[in-house]
Design a protein around this motif. Structure first.
Motif, mmCIF file in Angstrom:
data_model
loop_
_atom_site.group_PDB
_atom_site.id
_atom_site.type_symbol
_atom_site.label_atom_id
_atom_site.label_comp_id
_atom_site.label_asym_id
_atom_site.label_seq_id
_atom_site.Cartn_x
_atom_site.Cartn_y
_atom_site.Cartn_z
ATOM 1 N N HIS A 6 0.880 -1.315 -0.108
ATOM 2 C CA HIS A 6 0.018 0.001 -0.113
ATOM 3 C C HIS A 6 0.864 1.111 -0.096
ATOM 4 O O HIS A 6 0.607 2.364 -0.578
ATOM 5 C CB HIS A 6 -0.950 -0.107 1.155
ATOM 6 C CG HIS A 6 -2.054 1.137 1.017
ATOM 7 N ND1 HIS A 6 -2.998 1.162 0.283
ATOM 8 C CD2 HIS A 6 -1.834 2.076 2.075
ATOM 9 C CE1 HIS A 6 -3.733 2.267 0.662
ATOM 10 N NE2 HIS A 6 -3.191 2.640 1.961
ATOM 11 N N ALA A 9 2.373 1.624 -3.573
ATOM 12 C CA ALA A 9 1.536 1.986 -4.594
ATOM 13 C C ALA A 9 1.186 3.436 -4.253
ATOM 14 O O ALA A 9 1.083 4.223 -5.184
ATOM 15 C CB ALA A 9 0.430 1.142 -4.424
ATOM 16 N N SER A 10 1.030 3.932 -2.934
ATOM 17 C CA SER A 10 0.751 5.448 -2.886
ATOM 18 C C SER A 10 1.814 6.253 -3.221
ATOM 19 O O SER A 10 1.487 7.272 -3.530
ATOM 20 C CB SER A 10 0.061 5.602 -1.307
ATOM 21 O OG SER A 10 1.346 5.233 -0.537
ATOM 22 N N GLN A 11 2.991 5.767 -3.058
ATOM 23 C CA GLN A 11 4.293 6.721 -3.379
ATOM 24 C C GLN A 11 4.343 6.895 -4.755
ATOM 25 O O GLN A 11 4.737 7.836 -5.499
ATOM 26 C CB GLN A 11 5.685 6.112 -2.952
ATOM 27 C CG GLN A 11 5.904 6.067 -1.554
ATOM 28 C CD GLN A 11 7.261 5.250 -1.120
ATOM 29 O OE1 GLN A 11 7.668 4.728 -2.148
ATOM 30 N NE2 GLN A 11 7.448 5.551 0.083
ATOM 31 N N ARG A 12 3.774 5.981 -5.695
ATOM 32 C CA ARG A 12 3.669 5.769 -7.264
ATOM 33 C C ARG A 12 2.578 6.599 -7.612
ATOM 34 O O ARG A 12 2.369 6.659 -8.932
ATOM 35 C CB ARG A 12 3.958 4.460 -7.541
ATOM 36 C CG ARG A 12 5.237 3.898 -7.352
ATOM 37 C CD ARG A 12 5.409 2.844 -8.503
ATOM 38 N NE ARG A 12 6.812 2.085 -7.941
ATOM 39 C CZ ARG A 12 8.045 2.333 -7.708
ATOM 40 N NH1 ARG A 12 8.397 3.656 -7.270
ATOM 41 N NH2 ARG A 12 8.935 1.608 -7.424
ATOM 42 N N GLY A 13 1.459 6.783 -6.603
ATOM 43 C CA GLY A 13 0.510 7.641 -7.044
ATOM 44 C C GLY A 13 -0.540 6.577 -7.575
ATOM 45 O O GLY A 13 -1.738 7.013 -8.181
ATOM 46 N N LEU A 14 -0.624 5.296 -7.189
ATOM 47 C CA LEU A 14 -1.610 4.415 -7.629
ATOM 48 C C LEU A 14 -2.826 3.893 -6.581
ATOM 49 O O LEU A 14 -2.141 4.223 -5.280
ATOM 50 C CB LEU A 14 -0.884 3.163 -7.934
ATOM 51 C CG LEU A 14 0.157 3.046 -9.146
ATOM 52 C CD1 LEU A 14 0.850 1.832 -9.255
ATOM 53 C CD2 LEU A 14 -0.622 3.458 -10.527
ATOM 54 N N ALA A 15 -3.752 3.974 -7.109
ATOM 55 C CA ALA A 15 -4.957 3.718 -5.992
ATOM 56 C C ALA A 15 -5.420 2.374 -6.283
ATOM 57 O O ALA A 15 -6.537 2.298 -6.824
ATOM 58 C CB ALA A 15 -6.147 4.743 -5.914
ATOM 59 N N LEU A 16 -4.693 1.192 -5.891
ATOM 60 C CA LEU A 16 -5.142 -0.035 -5.834
ATOM 61 C C LEU A 16 -5.699 -0.760 -5.074
ATOM 62 O O LEU A 16 -5.344 -0.698 -3.742
ATOM 63 C CB LEU A 16 -3.915 -0.828 -6.312
ATOM 64 C CG LEU A 16 -2.945 -0.383 -7.548
ATOM 65 C CD1 LEU A 16 -1.760 -1.280 -7.580
ATOM 66 C CD2 LEU A 16 -3.854 -0.599 -8.932
#
Length: 86
Positions: A6, A9-16
């Motif tokens: 999590h 993913a948030s560092q890369r700007g992804l909301a998975l």
């Protein structure tokens, strides 16, 4: 592992969305009620880790599937959410 994924993913700007499922490999045939404790611990760990969707296997998956096992598997995430404010 969920919390690390999590954060990455948030560092890369992804909301998975994170979907966690309790493992079948940790369930044993000898004592199905011990499996209930294992599932509860795994579900709590997944909730604390930040999963968005949680699927809990019935505690008697290794053997037959009585209605109680199916009902407890369905109610366990709700119980954790209510009692643990997760």
């Amino acid at each position: 592992k969920l919390r690390a994924f999590h954060a990455l993913a948030s560092q890369r700007g992804l909301a998975l969305p994170l979907h966690a499922i309790t493992a079948r490999a940790m369930l044993g045939l000898a004592d199905p009620h011990t499996n209930l404790l294992r599932n509860t611990t795994a579900a709590l760990a997944a909730s604390i880790g930040g999963c968005h969707v949680l699927s809990v296997r019935p505690f008697d998956t290794a053997g037959s599937l009585p209605q109680d096992a199916l009902r407890l598997a369905a109610l366990l995430p709700q119980l954790l959410r209510h009692e643990g404010q997760l």
